[in-house]
Scaffold this motif. Structure first.
Motif, mmCIF file in Angstrom:
data_model
loop_
_atom_site.group_PDB
_atom_site.id
_atom_site.type_symbol
_atom_site.label_atom_id
_atom_site.label_comp_id
_atom_site.label_asym_id
_atom_site.label_seq_id
_atom_site.Cartn_x
_atom_site.Cartn_y
_atom_site.Cartn_z
ATOM 1 N N TYR A 131 38.870 32.314 38.887
ATOM 2 C CA TYR A 131 38.142 33.201 39.791
ATOM 3 C C TYR A 131 36.958 33.838 39.073
ATOM 4 O O TYR A 131 35.866 33.969 39.634
ATOM 5 C CB TYR A 131 39.052 34.300 40.336
ATOM 6 C CG TYR A 131 40.251 33.852 41.144
ATOM 7 C CD1 TYR A 131 40.479 32.504 41.426
ATOM 8 C CD2 TYR A 131 41.184 34.774 41.618
ATOM 9 C CE1 TYR A 131 41.596 32.101 42.144
ATOM 10 C CE2 TYR A 131 42.294 34.386 42.347
ATOM 11 C CZ TYR A 131 42.502 33.047 42.598
ATOM 12 O OH TYR A 131 43.599 32.659 43.311
ATOM 13 N N LYS A 154 33.033 33.547 40.186
ATOM 14 C CA LYS A 154 32.284 34.735 40.615
ATOM 15 C C LYS A 154 30.966 34.922 39.864
ATOM 16 O O LYS A 154 30.113 35.694 40.292
ATOM 17 C CB LYS A 154 33.136 35.996 40.454
ATOM 18 C CG LYS A 154 34.271 36.090 41.459
ATOM 19 C CD LYS A 154 34.990 37.419 41.358
ATOM 20 C CE LYS A 154 35.705 37.588 40.050
ATOM 21 N NZ LYS A 154 36.532 38.814 40.004
ATOM 22 N N GLN A 178 31.273 36.314 45.212
ATOM 23 C CA GLN A 178 32.314 37.344 45.092
ATOM 24 C C GLN A 178 32.846 37.714 46.481
ATOM 25 O O GLN A 178 34.063 37.822 46.682
ATOM 26 C CB GLN A 178 31.734 38.590 44.415
ATOM 27 C CG GLN A 178 32.672 39.804 44.437
ATOM 28 C CD GLN A 178 33.868 39.644 43.528
ATOM 29 O OE1 GLN A 178 33.736 39.648 42.327
ATOM 30 N NE2 GLN A 178 35.049 39.499 44.125
#
Length: 326
Positions: free
Chosen positions: A305, A309, A316
């Motif tokens: 993740y 991002k 995001q």
């Protein structure tokens, strides 16, 4: 004179019918026995049976375009339809990498809710910028196979040589302490047999078709919780869709709705078949618990993740939307 006028009108009518008649080309990478081909064939058959002068010609087994090279031709109108793992186009649109991200989808019913979520709506807006739309949503799932032990929680892969399906999964497994060996699903059997691999992560169908059960001691199937879900929709060039007649679009939409329900049930069936096949071959079955799923998610948060991002603020927001789907 009346006859001439009638003949002219008939010719004009026939010309209108011919002008509305269309043949669409559909490309995908799989054999005709694969569920993704069956989904495409179902749509083609139902549209043909609707009698709206619309035919779909399917080009399977990468016969029209290479597997990973289909998105751009679709966007440019060089092909009309494709069945395609959207993450293959993740290099073009970072957002698409969320469609093969560990821990975002936990089971097939959750996947079905993802398809109808605000998250998927945002993904479809991005597709529309490329003149692409989704006709049939679909996720396929997978699990883990361990050569000598079970793989359910993150601690199980520490120190293991592991094969993962997708970059994000490699990042997560490395974060859990595994060493990564990159290879295709077709190479897993030999790598396990020769001791190159201790564990592997791939789709349920690949586990069966490549007979991984002959090399595994333990199998983690898709149950109430699974990490590996890959979005593989049937997509269409939006301008081509918009140029169809109202009747043709209606027939296509009806066929797509029926095919989507079939796709979901077949995906569940393939998972069940994988579990049964491993069990019948004497392989231990070990399901992932909710606690283990959340432990994997925590590692993904700091690895997969986090890497995703870094793309942009929009990425995001998309990740947050995906994680918000109950």
């Amino acid at each position: 004179m009346k006859y001439t006028a009638f003949a002219a009108a008939a010719a004009l009518f026939a010309g209108t019918i011919a002008a509305d008649a269309k043949e669409l080309r559909l490309s995908h990478q799989w054999s005709e026995g694969d569920v993704r081909h069956k989904v495409a064939q179902m749509v083609a058959d139902d549209v043909s049976a609707a009698g709206v002068d619309l035919e779909i010609k399917i080009f399977p087994s990468q016969s029209l375009f290479k597997a990973r090279e289909q998105y751009k031709p679709l966007s440019r109108g060089q092909v009309d339809m494709i069945v395609f793992p959207l993450s293959y186009a993740g290099g073009l649109r970072n957002a698409y990498n969320l469609t093969l991200m560990p821990g975002l989808v936990k089971n097939h019913d959750h996947a079905a809710r993802m398809n109808d979520s605000e998250f998927m709506g945002e993904i479809e807006k991005i597709m529309a910028e490329d003149d692409v739309m989704v006709l049939v949503h679909g996720y396929l799932a997978g699990g883990f196979a361990g050569k000598d032990s079970c793989i359910t929680g993150p601690e199980d892969v520490q120190g293991m040589q592991t094969r993962a399906a997708g970059k994000a999964f490699e990042q997560m497994l490395a974060g859990a302490g595994a060493s990564i060996a990159s290879m295709s699903s077709a190479e897993i059997y030999n790598a396990m047999q020769t001791g190159v691999l201790d564990a592997a992560n791939t789709s349920s169908s690949s586990f069966v078709s490549y007979r991984i059960y002959e090399q595994a001691k333990c199998f983690t199937p898709v149950g109430d919780y699974a990490l590996w879900f890959m979005y593989q929709p049937l997509m269409m060039n939006k301008s081509v869709y918009d140029d169809l007649t109202g009747e043709q679009r209606a027939a296509l939409d009806a066929a797509a709705k029926k095919a989507q329900a079939f796709y979901l049930e077949e995906a569940k069936r393939e998972d069940g078949e994988a579990r049964d096949t491993f069990e019948k071959n004497g392989v231990e079955i070990s399901e992932m618990t909710e606690e283990q799923f959340k432990a994997w998610q925590a590692i993904a948060q700091d690895t997969s993740y986090k890497a995703f991002k870094e793309g942009s603020e929009q990425d995001q927001k998309l990740l947050d939307l995906a994680l918000s789907v109950e």
